[in-house]
Design a protein around this motif. Sequence first.
Motif, PDB file in Angstrom:
ATOM      1  N   SER A  74       4.779  11.463  -1.099  1.00 44.79           N
ATOM      2  CA  SER A  74       3.856  12.599  -1.161  1.00 44.79           C
ATOM      3  C   SER A  74       3.633  13.267   0.197  1.00 44.79           C
ATOM      4  N   TRP A  93      10.001   2.095 -12.510  1.00 46.48           N
ATOM      5  CA  TRP A  93       9.777   3.102 -11.456  1.00 46.48           C
ATOM      6  C   TRP A  93      11.015   3.269 -10.584  1.00 46.48           C
ATOM      7  N   ARG A  98      -3.968  10.580  -5.921  1.00 46.71           N
ATOM      8  CA  ARG A  98      -3.445  11.636  -6.788  1.00 46.71           C
ATOM      9  C   ARG A  98      -2.253  11.027  -7.521  1.00 46.71           C
ATOM     10  N   PHE A 157      -1.004  -4.166  -5.425  1.00 49.59           N
ATOM     11  CA  PHE A 157      -1.881  -5.268  -5.813  1.00 49.59           C
ATOM     12  C   PHE A 157      -1.712  -6.482  -4.891  1.00 49.59           C
ATOM     13  N   VAL A 182       8.776   1.339  -4.413  1.00 53.51           N
ATOM     14  CA  VAL A 182      10.195   1.705  -4.599  1.00 53.51           C
ATOM     15  C   VAL A 182      10.752   2.165  -3.255  1.00 53.51           C
ATOM     16  N   ILE A 192       1.037   3.216   0.221  1.00 52.18           N
ATOM     17  CA  ILE A 192       1.694   2.020  -0.340  1.00 52.18           C
ATOM     18  C   ILE A 192       2.594   2.426  -1.491  1.00 52.18           C
ATOM     19  N   CYS A 199       1.935   5.876  -3.284  1.00 46.53           N
ATOM     20  CA  CYS A 199       2.046   7.150  -2.558  1.00 46.53           C
ATOM     21  C   CYS A 199       3.319   7.926  -2.831  1.00 46.53           C
ATOM     22  N   ASP A 221       3.900  -3.995  -3.163  1.00 44.25           N
ATOM     23  CA  ASP A 221       3.046  -3.781  -4.338  1.00 44.25           C
ATOM     24  C   ASP A 221       1.592  -3.603  -3.910  1.00 44.25           C
ATOM     25  N   HIS A 279       6.355  14.693  -8.222  1.00 43.69           N
ATOM     26  CA  HIS A 279       6.364  15.020  -6.787  1.00 43.69           C
ATOM     27  C   HIS A 279       6.166  16.511  -6.585  1.00 43.69           C
TER      28      HIS A 279
END
Length: 210
Positions: free
Chosen positions: A48, A5, A122, A106, A67, A64, A45, A104, A17
């Motif tokens: 966005s 990513w 999304r 997670f 990158v 969240i 996210c 991350d 995007h």
Amino acid sequence: MSDAWRQRWQEGRIGFHRDAPHPALIEHWQALGSAPNAKVLVPLCGKSLDMRWLASQGHPVLGIEFVFEAVEAFLAASPAPVSRYVEPDFTIFRQGAVEVWHGDFFHLHLPQAAEIGAFYDRAALVALPTATRQRYAFHLAQLTPPGAKGLLVTLTHDQGDQGPPYSVDDAEVARLLAPNFRLEKLATSAPDERGRGESVWALERRGPRC
Ligand SMILES: C[S@@+](CC[C@H](N)C(=O)[O-])C[C@H]1O[C@@H](n2cnc3c(N)ncnc32)[C@H](O)[C@@H]1O
């Protein structure tokens, strides 16, 4: 996974995007019936603009993204001041009503997510490979309280297991999410020129937390 990513962001391969809020968000968000001041979780996210739209509707937003280039680009798009603070596993950038948590998804755990009351996905579930989607669905359920409403935008294509974006059909959405969420399919778009069709889902977290 995060390296792939990061490379995409560094090389500008971010065709996902959008330069405007997603039409499905604008069309369907209010009808979900989330509390007007509910804090909206936006996993994966990116940069966005949907987060700014949600904030413009009065919601605090918690996005969240792992990158840093994406986080930087999001913040740079507004002249509003940014404050920065640190939580275990995350650096948090707050700009107006939007917090972007750099780290991350997670690694986000209760009670860090204690105030979340709604969610918006999304291009998050469909960004993840098959095995990780199961983990994502369970983690989302862990982070959201009973009654929380959310909007999910998925897509299907006919390139098999190739992705991202991965093709996630209705049967998989139901298998992954129906155990912990009430699901209602709101819309499906005809496939575009790349054969990608989007579906929009209203979700409501069943209780209690898993
Ligand atoms: C397909 S993009 C979608 C971004 C955004 N939702 C949008 O609609 O533009 C997926 C994003 O998730 C990020 N990502 C992937 N896995 C992640 C993870 N485990 N935690 C946080 N961010 C992640 C990627 O860096 C990428 O920016």
